[in-house]
Design a protein around this motif. Structure first.
Motif, PDB file in Angstrom:
ATOM      1  N   MET A 193     -58.899 -23.426  13.766  1.00 19.75           N
ATOM      2  CA  MET A 193     -58.584 -22.804  15.054  1.00 19.75           C
ATOM      3  C   MET A 193     -59.815 -22.143  15.634  1.00 19.75           C
ATOM      4  O   MET A 193     -60.696 -21.688  14.894  1.00 19.75           O
ATOM      5  N   GLU A 194     -59.899 -22.078  16.968  1.00 17.24           N
ATOM      6  CA  GLU A 194     -60.950 -21.289  17.597  1.00 17.24           C
ATOM      7  C   GLU A 194     -60.774 -19.834  17.169  1.00 17.24           C
ATOM      8  O   GLU A 194     -59.660 -19.319  17.132  1.00 17.24           O
ATOM      9  N   ARG A 195     -61.877 -19.191  16.855  1.00 19.08           N
ATOM     10  CA  ARG A 195     -61.799 -17.838  16.303  1.00 19.08           C
ATOM     11  C   ARG A 195     -61.143 -16.856  17.268  1.00 19.08           C
ATOM     12  O   ARG A 195     -60.362 -15.990  16.844  1.00 19.08           O
ATOM     13  N   ARG A 196     -61.455 -16.958  18.545  1.00 17.83           N
ATOM     14  CA  ARG A 196     -60.884 -16.007  19.497  1.00 17.83           C
ATOM     15  C   ARG A 196     -59.379 -16.238  19.669  1.00 17.83           C
ATOM     16  O   ARG A 196     -58.620 -15.290  19.876  1.00 17.83           O
ATOM     17  N   THR A 197     -58.940 -17.482  19.577  1.00 14.78           N
ATOM     18  CA  THR A 197     -57.504 -17.762  19.653  1.00 14.78           C
ATOM     19  C   THR A 197     -56.801 -17.210  18.429  1.00 14.78           C
ATOM     20  O   THR A 197     -55.737 -16.584  18.536  1.00 14.78           O
ATOM     21  N   LEU A 198     -57.374 -17.427  17.245  1.00 20.97           N
ATOM     22  CA  LEU A 198     -56.822 -16.860  16.022  1.00 20.97           C
ATOM     23  C   LEU A 198     -56.756 -15.343  16.116  1.00 20.97           C
ATOM     24  O   LEU A 198     -55.729 -14.728  15.791  1.00 20.97           O
ATOM     25  N   ALA A 199     -57.839 -14.725  16.576  1.00 24.37           N
ATOM     26  CA  ALA A 199     -57.880 -13.267  16.703  1.00 24.37           C
ATOM     27  C   ALA A 199     -56.824 -12.768  17.674  1.00 24.37           C
ATOM     28  O   ALA A 199     -56.148 -11.762  17.423  1.00 24.37           O
ATOM     29  N   LEU A 200     -56.641 -13.478  18.786  1.00 21.22           N
ATOM     30  CA  LEU A 200     -55.684 -13.029  19.793  1.00 21.22           C
ATOM     31  C   LEU A 200     -54.250 -13.123  19.295  1.00 21.22           C
ATOM     32  O   LEU A 200     -53.414 -12.258  19.593  1.00 21.22           O
ATOM     33  N   LEU A 201     -53.941 -14.159  18.522  1.00 18.08           N
ATOM     34  CA  LEU A 201     -52.602 -14.256  17.934  1.00 18.08           C
ATOM     35  C   LEU A 201     -52.356 -13.100  16.967  1.00 18.08           C
ATOM     36  O   LEU A 201     -51.276 -12.495  16.959  1.00 18.08           O
ATOM     37  N   VAL A 202     -53.360 -12.780  16.150  1.00 21.87           N
ATOM     38  CA  VAL A 202     -53.246 -11.654  15.216  1.00 21.87           C
ATOM     39  C   VAL A 202     -53.055 -10.348  15.974  1.00 21.87           C
ATOM     40  O   VAL A 202     -52.178  -9.526  15.645  1.00 21.87           O
ATOM     41  N   LEU A 203     -53.841 -10.133  17.017  1.00 18.71           N
ATOM     42  CA  LEU A 203     -53.786  -8.879  17.768  1.00 18.71           C
ATOM     43  C   LEU A 203     -52.512  -8.777  18.604  1.00 18.71           C
ATOM     44  O   LEU A 203     -51.955  -7.676  18.754  1.00 18.71           O
ATOM     45  N   ALA A 204     -52.045  -9.890  19.145  1.00 18.33           N
ATOM     46  CA  ALA A 204     -50.794  -9.866  19.909  1.00 18.33           C
ATOM     47  C   ALA A 204     -49.632  -9.470  19.005  1.00 18.33           C
ATOM     48  O   ALA A 204     -48.740  -8.711  19.404  1.00 18.33           O
ATOM     49  N   HIS A 205     -49.652  -9.977  17.776  1.00 23.07           N
ATOM     50  CA  HIS A 205     -48.634  -9.590  16.795  1.00 23.07           C
ATOM     51  C   HIS A 205     -48.761  -8.114  16.433  1.00 23.07           C
ATOM     52  O   HIS A 205     -47.777  -7.371  16.440  1.00 23.07           O
ATOM     53  N   ALA A 206     -49.990  -7.675  16.142  1.00 30.13           N
ATOM     54  CA  ALA A 206     -50.212  -6.277  15.752  1.00 30.13           C
ATOM     55  C   ALA A 206     -49.844  -5.321  16.878  1.00 30.13           C
ATOM     56  O   ALA A 206     -49.393  -4.195  16.632  1.00 30.13           O
ATOM     57  N   SER A 207     -50.018  -5.752  18.127  1.00 32.59           N
ATOM     58  CA  SER A 207     -49.748  -4.896  19.289  1.00 32.59           C
ATOM     59  C   SER A 207     -48.330  -5.046  19.806  1.00 32.59           C
ATOM     60  O   SER A 207     -47.962  -4.423  20.808  1.00 32.59           O
ATOM     61  N   ASP A 208     -47.532  -5.872  19.143  1.00 38.20           N
ATOM     62  CA  ASP A 208     -46.132  -6.092  19.511  1.00 38.20           C
ATOM     63  C   ASP A 208     -45.986  -6.634  20.934  1.00 38.20           C
ATOM     64  O   ASP A 208     -45.109  -6.204  21.686  1.00 38.20           O
ATOM     65  N   VAL A 209     -46.855  -7.575  21.313  1.00 36.30           N
ATOM     66  CA  VAL A 209     -46.739  -8.198  22.633  1.00 36.30           C
ATOM     67  C   VAL A 209     -46.581  -9.721  22.510  1.00 36.30           C
ATOM     68  O   VAL A 209     -46.640 -10.437  23.504  1.00 36.30           O
ATOM     69  N   LEU A 210     -46.360 -10.203  21.300  1.00 36.71           N
ATOM     70  CA  LEU A 210     -46.257 -11.649  21.081  1.00 36.71           C
ATOM     71  C   LEU A 210     -45.025 -12.226  21.773  1.00 36.71           C
ATOM     72  O   LEU A 210     -45.056 -13.369  22.249  1.00 36.71           O
ATOM     73  N   GLU A 211     -43.966 -11.453  21.842  1.00 31.61           N
ATOM     74  CA  GLU A 211     -42.753 -11.916  22.524  1.00 31.61           C
ATOM     75  C   GLU A 211     -43.048 -12.235  23.988  1.00 31.61           C
ATOM     76  O   GLU A 211     -42.487 -13.181  24.558  1.00 31.61           O
ATOM     77  N   ASN A 212     -43.938 -11.473  24.607  1.00 33.07           N
ATOM     78  CA  ASN A 212     -44.310 -11.735  25.999  1.00 33.07           C
ATOM     79  C   ASN A 212     -44.979 -13.096  26.159  1.00 33.07           C
ATOM     80  O   ASN A 212     -44.891 -13.704  27.221  1.00 33.07           O
ATOM     81  N   VAL A 213     -45.654 -13.550  25.121  1.00 36.27           N
ATOM     82  CA  VAL A 213     -46.358 -14.831  25.174  1.00 36.27           C
ATOM     83  C   VAL A 213     -45.372 -15.996  25.148  1.00 36.27           C
ATOM     84  O   VAL A 213     -45.522 -16.978  25.877  1.00 36.27           O
ATOM     85  N   PHE A 214     -44.337 -15.895  24.316  1.00 39.14           N
ATOM     86  CA  PHE A 214     -43.428 -17.018  24.102  1.00 39.14           C
ATOM     87  C   PHE A 214     -42.122 -16.914  24.885  1.00 39.14           C
ATOM     88  O   PHE A 214     -41.305 -17.835  24.841  1.00 39.14           O
ATOM     89  N   ALA A 215     -41.919 -15.832  25.624  1.00 36.46           N
ATOM     90  CA  ALA A 215     -40.629 -15.599  26.289  1.00 36.46           C
ATOM     91  C   ALA A 215     -40.262 -16.685  27.290  1.00 36.46           C
ATOM     92  O   ALA A 215     -39.078 -16.974  27.499  1.00 36.46           O
ATOM     93  N   SER A 216     -41.247 -17.315  27.915  1.00 35.68           N
ATOM     94  CA  SER A 216     -40.957 -18.314  28.960  1.00 35.68           C
ATOM     95  C   SER A 216     -40.655 -19.699  28.402  1.00 35.68           C
ATOM     96  O   SER A 216     -40.295 -20.602  29.153  1.00 35.68           O
ATOM     97  N   LEU A 217     -40.794 -19.870  27.097  1.00 37.16           N
ATOM     98  CA  LEU A 217     -40.571 -21.182  26.490  1.00 37.16           C
ATOM     99  C   LEU A 217     -39.086 -21.512  26.385  1.00 37.16           C
ATOM    100  O   LEU A 217     -38.243 -20.621  26.256  1.00 37.16           O
TER     101      LEU A 217
END
Length: 284
Positions: A217-241
């Motif tokens: 994976m691209e490092r920044r994409t991997l980092a952003l997934l980790v940080l979105a989870h840690a910041s509790d905003v991952l649901e915002n990413v997938f909510a429109s699916l």
């Protein structure tokens, strides 16, 4: 930090080749920016700005009042961003310090990055008499310490400063909203396409472009997934699916975040700080 949950159906010879420090820092900055080939060529966002953008309500212009994870998540993002830019690193493995959370954060270069929050953090790391671990730095930068002599390392008004940076980049705007007893400055999204680009990039990373291997994976994409989870905003990413894609995205993200940070960090590729931040939030 909350755990990942599934949505119910809608029904429910190193010195010879060594470059001068300034060239190394510039090269690290370019590498950090070019790590993800799909990044916008017009607007460069730091990991912290991307996490805040994901957490903001588009029209209201503020993060959820119930989200108490984003502050520490943003500090973790600062450490990862500095590592990707070649400014800090973890101390080498030793017999006494093998685990990620036992190893100290070391200053690699104090060359300015041009970002106020990153440079302020660099000065703090440089000023410490004894090196600290990743988890300790997240706590110090957030202000979660009982030691009054270490309160000086707290980064203040981080969300507001990041929001102002996003305003300057034309992604947010500034408004005043009245909440009965007080007025609050808010920052609604003015460039919806930029936020949608970011959301789409993360969605595709676990759907159409899923590689099933964090080392690919691209490092920044991997980092952003980790940080979105840690910041509790991952649901915002997938909510429109759609429901079926939502389930796939959440399952794959869970598999990714359930991997052993120690094992993945040992594989190299410059991701040690990313996995160390994940380990810190897994422990907290």
């Amino acid at each position: 930090m909350t755990t990942l949950t599934h949505r119910g159906r809608r029904a429910d010879g190193r010195n010879a080749d060594k470059k001068p420090d300034g060239e190394e820092d510039a090269a690290a900055d370019r590498e950090a920016n070019e790590d993800d080939p799909d990044d916008s060529k017009d607007i460069r966002l730091t990991l912290m700005e991307e996490v805040l953008l994901l957490g903001l309500k588009d029209k209201e212009g503020y993060t959820s009042f119930w989200n108490d994870c984003i502050s520490s998540g943003l500090r973790g993002g600062i450490l990862i961003e500095l590592a990707l830019r070649g400014r800090i690193r973890l101390e080498p493995l030793s017999l006494r310090k093998k685990r990620l959370l036992e190893r100290k954060v070391l200053l690699k270069s104090d060359a300015p990055t041009g970002d106020v929050l990153l440079d302020e953090t660099l000065r703090h790391i440089k000023a410490t008499e004894t090196a600290e671990t990743v988890q300790t730095w997240i706590e110090l930068l957030t202000g979660e310490t009982w030691n009054p002599f270490k309160l000086q390392y707290q980064l203040r008004n981080v969300r507001e400063r990041l929001a102002k940076a996003l305003v300057e980049k034309g992604i947010l705007t500034t408004e005043k909203q009245n909440f009965l007893l007080f007025d609050m400055t808010t920052h609604p999204v003015s460039n919806a396409s930029e936020k949608q680009r970011l959301v789409k990039k993360l969605q595709e990373s676990v759907l159409e472009r899923w590689v099933n291997d964090p080392q690919r994976m691209e490092r920044r994409t991997l980092a952003l997934l980790v940080l979105a989870h840690a910041s509790d905003v991952l649901e915002n990413v997938f909510a429109s699916l759609a429901d079926d894609k939502y389930d796939v995205a959440m399952n794959r993200t869970k598999d990714l975040l359930d991997m052993d940070p120690e094992v993945e960090a040992a594989k190299g590729r410059g991701t040690e700080m990313i996995w160390a931040v994940l380990a810190a939030f897994n422990k907290s």
